[in-house]
Each structure stands twice: as structure tokens, then as C-alpha cells.
Write an enzyme that holds these catalytic residues in place. Sequence first.
Site, PDB file in Angstrom:
ATOM      1  N   THR A 195      59.699  95.687 104.753  1.00 16.45           N
ATOM      2  CA  THR A 195      58.929  94.339 105.214  1.00 16.45           C
ATOM      3  C   THR A 195      58.583  93.474 104.108  1.00 16.45           C
ATOM      4  O   THR A 195      58.439  93.909 102.916  1.00 16.45           O
ATOM      5  CB  THR A 195      57.458  94.772 105.881  1.00 16.45           C
ATOM      6  OG1 THR A 195      56.798  93.374 106.179  1.00 16.45           O
ATOM      7  CG2 THR A 195      56.629  95.697 105.090  1.00 16.45           C
ATOM      8  N   TYR A 225      49.325  97.959 105.811  1.00 18.01           N
ATOM      9  CA  TYR A 225      50.598  98.055 106.024  1.00 18.01           C
ATOM     10  C   TYR A 225      51.815  97.759 105.222  1.00 18.01           C
ATOM     11  O   TYR A 225      52.730  98.677 105.216  1.00 18.01           O
ATOM     12  CB  TYR A 225      50.830  96.716 107.152  1.00 18.01           C
ATOM     13  CG  TYR A 225      52.175  96.578 107.696  1.00 18.01           C
ATOM     14  CD1 TYR A 225      52.930  97.434 108.495  1.00 18.01           C
ATOM     15  CD2 TYR A 225      52.848  95.266 107.555  1.00 18.01           C
ATOM     16  CE1 TYR A 225      54.183  97.198 108.940  1.00 18.01           C
ATOM     17  CE2 TYR A 225      54.177  95.149 107.883  1.00 18.01           C
ATOM     18  CZ  TYR A 225      54.882  96.048 108.671  1.00 18.01           C
ATOM     19  OH  TYR A 225      56.187  95.671 109.159  1.00 18.01           O
TER      20      TYR A 225
END
Length: 328
Positions: free
Chosen positions: A117, A141
Amino acid sequence: MSVLVTGGAGYIGSHAVIDLLSAGEEVLVLDDLSTGFDWAVQVPENLYVGDIADETLLARIIAERKVEAVIHFAGSVVVPESVVNPLKYYLNNTAKSRSLIEACVKGGVKHFIFSSTAAVYGMTGEAAVSEDVPLNPISPYGVSKLMTEWMLRDTAAAHELTYVALRYFNVAGGDPKGRIGQSTTNATHLIKVACQTALGQRPYIDVFGEDYPTKDGTCIRDYIHVSDLAAAHTSALIYLRNGGSSLVANCGYGHGFSVREVLRSVERAAGHSIEIRQAPRRLGDPASVVSNPARIKEALGWTPNYDDLDMIVSHALAWETKLRERNR
């Protein structure tokens, strides 16, 4: 030889399965169906329902089905949730990925492609982020994904495993043929939520923060069509099979749109306005995140086919319309 796709019943994973099948691959899917859907899997006979940390199950699949490569999508993906529940993300995205990587090493899997990501970058201050900028994730995250990248780097140095980690920017849209799309209940993706609002499934949409240092005060993101992203994974697999060395690469188009610009695109696609409300900033949201995609284009020969915001939105709205009928 086969390709095992973890999280292959989920949004991005199911699109990757379609792309792999169209390329003639034998595709297996492992998914616990916590957020994915069995009906989204195009090869139901090759769906294994289970956990990516189940070492016994992994060993059996890898041995019996002669798994050559693993494409790893399974994990948790909601940035604000990771801030309030970090241990969930370090379990699902980091600890369980470690178990999966170990199973691959033990089973002799040659190649590993990881769903990473852009959240690993954090607040870079760069107009277009390259893979070589300092990494400073601002959410659990992002940290959980970066830790998995590090595990892959170190494992590849110690074992005969090559990998590609693809750092996604903002994924949106749906299969152009209308077979699948973003179907997760209570998803937080901007374009999906805006499409649901346009269809009357939500009374309004919140804009989280309008005081960012951007052109209209709202966050800017690099939106990539999910089918282009899926194709990048097939390209990565071919690259590794052809002897390519381990690689980290951005997946984006290299230009961004603000939240307000996206909402105007949804209104154009729907043919009417939607109610928009101002809300406070969300935790962990940088002002602008845009990719520099030069590396993936050069190394993998990846060329996007759907680099158009209105097209991305129209495919998302078409799927949301179809999903609404399906769920009635």
C-alpha cells in the site's frame, strides 16, 4: 503448476483471479470469506475456505496442487479502524503473513506477489511519490504492510524466493464486463460510498476535512482502476518467472483527484446531484498521495487501460446498481 491467490474472494483478489484465468493460469483461491464472497470466485471448484495462518492447510494445498506462486491479498484494509484497533492489523496483516511466507518457504514456492500500500509512505511532501523516498507510515495499517515488506525482503535474501511488492494507491471501479466489483458490506472507499449515495442507499456523503493544503481543501488521491491493478499482478508474475529480481513498485497513474472532483464525477455518472456534508478530518489521512509509476511501467511493461476518472466511476456505479438488485 498453479497460482494460489489468498483473499481471492475479495474485491481486488477476485479481479486478479479473472485476469490470471484470462492469461491461462491454473488459479487456486484461499479465503476465509470474512469480507469476501464465494460467488465472486470464478473457479468455485478451486476455492479453499480457510485461514492464511493455517499451516496444515497451506502445506497440503502447496504440495497437492504444486503451487509455484502465491499472490497475497488477504488482510484488513481500513485505515481509521487500524488506528483504534492496531492489534487486529498486526495480527491479520503481519503475523498471519509471516505464517504464509514460512509455509511458502517450506513448500518450495518460487514466487510471491504481495498486496502492499501507499500508506507505507505517510506524509512525504512529494508531488509524486517514488519508491525510494523515506518510509514513514502514519497508521498501524501502513506499518503492518511495511513490516510484511521487510519480512519478504529478508526472506528472499535467505531463501530461494523472489517477490514483487506492489504498493497500491486508491483502488476503485469494477470489472468492465460487470461480473464483479466492490461488494464489501460497510466499505469506506470514497467512490463506492458516493455511488451508494447516488443510488439512494445512503442519505448523504461526508467529506472528511475541507481545510487541507490542496486546491479545494479536500484530500487528493491517485485513483487506479481495479482491472488495471489486477493486470499488474499478472505482469509481476510473468516478470518473476522470466528471472526478474525481487522488486517493490508503485501501482498508480501518477496524477490525482480531490474528493470534490470525485464527487462531481459521480454526479455526472448518476445524472443528478447528491447531498454532501462536511465532517472532521479522519485519523491517518494525508493531504495528498500521488504515485510516480515509472518503475512499474519500465520493469514490468505495465500499461494501464482505464486511466480515466469518469470511466472508473461509471464502472463502479454500474456494479453498485447490479449489486443492489442482487441483494434485494
